[in-house]
Every structure is written in C-alpha cells, then in structure tokens.
Design a protein around this motif. Structure first.
Motif, mmCIF file in Angstrom:
data_model
loop_
_atom_site.group_PDB
_atom_site.id
_atom_site.type_symbol
_atom_site.label_atom_id
_atom_site.label_comp_id
_atom_site.label_asym_id
_atom_site.label_seq_id
_atom_site.Cartn_x
_atom_site.Cartn_y
_atom_site.Cartn_z
ATOM 1 N N ASN A 1 0.856 -1.194 0.000
ATOM 2 C CA ASN A 1 0.000 0.000 0.000
ATOM 3 C C ASN A 1 0.888 1.240 0.000
ATOM 4 O OD1 ASN A 1 -2.255 -1.478 2.442
ATOM 5 N ND2 ASN A 1 -2.232 -1.725 0.238
ATOM 6 N N ASP A 2 0.591 2.197 -0.872
ATOM 7 C CA ASP A 2 1.382 3.414 -0.966
ATOM 8 C C ASP A 2 0.813 4.481 -0.030
ATOM 9 O OD1 ASP A 2 2.740 5.742 -1.698
ATOM 10 O OD2 ASP A 2 2.808 5.180 -3.818
ATOM 11 N N PRO A 3 1.607 4.986 0.936
ATOM 12 C CA PRO A 3 1.100 5.975 1.889
ATOM 13 C C PRO A 3 0.663 7.301 1.273
ATOM 14 C CG PRO A 3 3.085 4.940 2.743
ATOM 15 C CD PRO A 3 2.954 4.501 1.313
ATOM 16 N N GLN A 4 1.053 7.561 0.025
ATOM 17 C CA GLN A 4 0.644 8.832 -0.587
ATOM 18 C C GLN A 4 -0.868 8.951 -0.688
ATOM 19 O OE1 GLN A 4 1.099 9.532 -4.844
ATOM 20 N NE2 GLN A 4 1.676 7.387 -5.150
ATOM 21 N N GLN B 1 -12.825 3.837 1.440
ATOM 22 C CA GLN B 1 -12.204 2.555 1.140
ATOM 23 C C GLN B 1 -11.350 2.676 -0.113
ATOM 24 O OE1 GLN B 1 -12.456 -0.906 2.451
ATOM 25 N NE2 GLN B 1 -10.800 -1.046 0.936
ATOM 26 N N GLY B 2 -10.072 2.293 -0.015
ATOM 27 C CA GLY B 2 -9.232 2.222 -1.188
ATOM 28 C C GLY B 2 -9.606 1.038 -2.059
ATOM 29 N N GLN B 3 -9.516 1.228 -3.378
ATOM 30 C CA GLN B 3 -9.789 0.158 -4.336
ATOM 31 C C GLN B 3 -8.599 0.086 -5.295
ATOM 32 O OE1 GLN B 3 -14.436 -0.436 -4.747
ATOM 33 N NE2 GLN B 3 -13.815 1.369 -5.863
ATOM 34 N N ARG B 4 -7.930 -1.063 -5.305
ATOM 35 C CA ARG B 4 -6.664 -1.179 -6.007
ATOM 36 C C ARG B 4 -6.805 -1.263 -7.525
ATOM 37 N NH1 ARG B 4 -4.810 -6.067 -2.194
ATOM 38 N NH2 ARG B 4 -7.068 -6.363 -2.391
ATOM 39 N N LEU C 1 -5.784 0.006 2.601
ATOM 40 C CA LEU C 1 -5.914 1.459 2.735
ATOM 41 C C LEU C 1 -7.374 1.826 2.987
ATOM 42 C CD1 LEU C 1 -3.513 2.563 -0.125
ATOM 43 C CD2 LEU C 1 -3.307 3.282 2.268
ATOM 44 N N LYS C 2 -7.630 2.319 4.193
ATOM 45 C CA LYS C 2 -8.972 2.728 4.580
ATOM 46 C C LYS C 2 -8.859 3.927 5.522
ATOM 47 C CE LYS C 2 -10.886 -2.014 4.681
ATOM 48 N NZ LYS C 2 -9.724 -2.728 4.121
ATOM 49 N N ASP D 1 -9.762 5.219 -5.786
ATOM 50 C CA ASP D 1 -8.861 4.323 -6.495
ATOM 51 C C ASP D 1 -7.416 4.573 -6.055
ATOM 52 O OD1 ASP D 1 -10.843 3.078 -7.936
ATOM 53 O OD2 ASP D 1 -10.646 4.386 -9.683
ATOM 54 N N VAL D 2 -6.676 3.497 -5.845
ATOM 55 C CA VAL D 2 -5.265 3.576 -5.457
ATOM 56 C C VAL D 2 -4.486 2.586 -6.328
ATOM 57 C CG1 VAL D 2 -5.885 4.188 -3.076
ATOM 58 C CG2 VAL D 2 -5.419 1.800 -3.655
#
Length: 242
Positions: A97-100, A120-123, A158-159, A194-195
């Motif tokens: 997971n990228d902290p940016q 919620q992050g979605q890859r 990432l949440k 989106d991440v």
C-alpha cells in the motif's frame, strides 16, 4: 491530541517498516497525526526496529505488541481502541500500500459529509500473481452479490474510518475484508478512492490463497447471517419538550 491515527497491522515486517515510516512522514507532512504499529506476534526484529525508529521520528510512533498472532482484523481492533485521533487510517505493513493515498482517503471522508462513515481504497494495477488476482476478483464479486456493499475491492488495506464508528464494528478474524458492509450496517455510507498497488519489497506474504479463500467463505456466511438477523442501526435523536 492528534487528529489522525494511522494504524499499521504487521507480522514479521521489520525490513519493510523503516521505509514505510519514511513514506508516511512525507505523505502526512503538515498534518497532525500519530502512527500505531500493531506488532502481531512477530518473531523477527520488529521490536528492536521500532525502538530505533521511535527515537528518530518527529511524529508519535507507538508500538502495540500481541503476545501471539491474532490476525490482521484483530490487530486493527487493537489499534482502533488505542487510537487518540478522531479518524483511523489503516495501511498494511508489507509496503504494497502506498502511503501517498492516506491524505486522499482522509480528505475524501471529511468532504463526503456526516452520512459517510468510511473511505475505502480500491486497487488498480494489482501486483499479486495472476491466480491471486483471479481469486480476489471472484471473492469480491461473490461478496458484493450477497452483501450489496457496492465495493469493488474490500481487501485493500488502505482505509479511513471515523474512530467511533470503527470501534462499534463486530470484530472477528476477517473483519477487514467486510468493513464497507459493516459500516453500511451501522447506518452510514462509504466513499471509494482508487489507489495503485505496489510490489512487496521484502519478505513474503503471511496469507495463502486457499486458506484465505476458505476462511473468507465462512466469514461471508457469518456476515450475511449478521445482516439478516440485525436491522440496520437507527439514528436516535432526542426530542426535548419544555
């Protein structure tokens, strides 16, 4: 008191933590935050690495240690109850997971309004093996078909969640894969961001395809049962007379 608590559940990720903490510090520059690393029964050098890192960091770096491994979801629970911030942001300890994206998730949650309980992050561009991607895609399709949580990817670490809401969620070994459905159950909505996924830098995954798939299927049945047996939580408003 910090505004944001960043919770990192990890097990045997000593080699990944220093760079991850560097990246979190850069991404969160100018913000009021703390970092809580939940050491889930690690047998590597995690304790000594965190002792050294705590002396170097300009932000509060806290270390919670489970005597025995309890899993990712219960590690998030430990972090949630220790958190001092009003929002908990979660990120995996393996560096994928990228902290940016943490500030984006926090800002999206704040801007969405009071009816939203989580972001919620979605890859995108998954870095896992093709078989893991296919297994994950099927699991997400099945989960959404049954729970209708309108989330493409709930497995992303990432949440960002309001701390008081996160503490209300039922916790079991698998909660982290059902956060959107459980937040909706509490009467709130979920915003999605989106991440871009990354490859693991060091070590190997603590989770296999088949053991995770079997456990996920059992958890899905359990969450479905919970939602069938429990109505969505009502919002209670006190009416004052006189």
């Amino acid at each position: 008191m910090p505004e944001i608590s960043i919770v990192i559940p990890c097990r045997n990720e000593a080699a990944n933590l220093p760079l991850l903490l560097d990246e979190i510090g850069a991404a969160m520059a100018g913000r009021d935050f703390e970092v809580i690393v939940v050491n889930d029964g690690s047998t590597d050098e995690t304790t000594s690495v965190l002792a050294a890192e705590a002396a170097l960091r300009p932000f509060p770096l806290r270390h919670l240690r489970h005597e025995k491994s309890a899993g990712q979801s219960l590690s998030v629970r430990s972090g949630a109850w220790a958190a001092r911030g009003g929002i908990v942001a979660t990120i995996d300890g393996d560096g994928q997971n990228d902290p940016q994206y943490i500030p984006m998730l926090i800002d999206a949650l704040r801007q969405a309004g009071p009816e939203f309980g989580a972001s919620q992050g979605q890859r995108l561009k998954r870095r896992d093996s093709k078989i893991k991607q296919l297994a994950s895609r099927f699991a997400n399709w099945l989960r959404n078909a049954i729970l209708h949580d309108e989330t493409r990817d709930t497995g992303c670490g990432l949440k960002a969640i309001h701390t008081d809401i996160l503490r209300k969620l039922p916790f079991f070994d698998g909660t982290h894969r059902f956060v959107p459905a459980l937040v909706i159950q509490e009467g709130f909505r979920v915003v999605h961001c989106d991440v871009v996924d990354r490859s693991r830098r060091h070590g190997k995954s603590n989770y296999g395809i088949f053991d995770r798939g079997l456990q996920g299927a059992l958890d899905l049945v359990g969450v479905w049962w919970l939602r069938r047996r429990r109505r969505r939580m009502p919002k209670a408003e006190e009416i004052r007379h006189g």
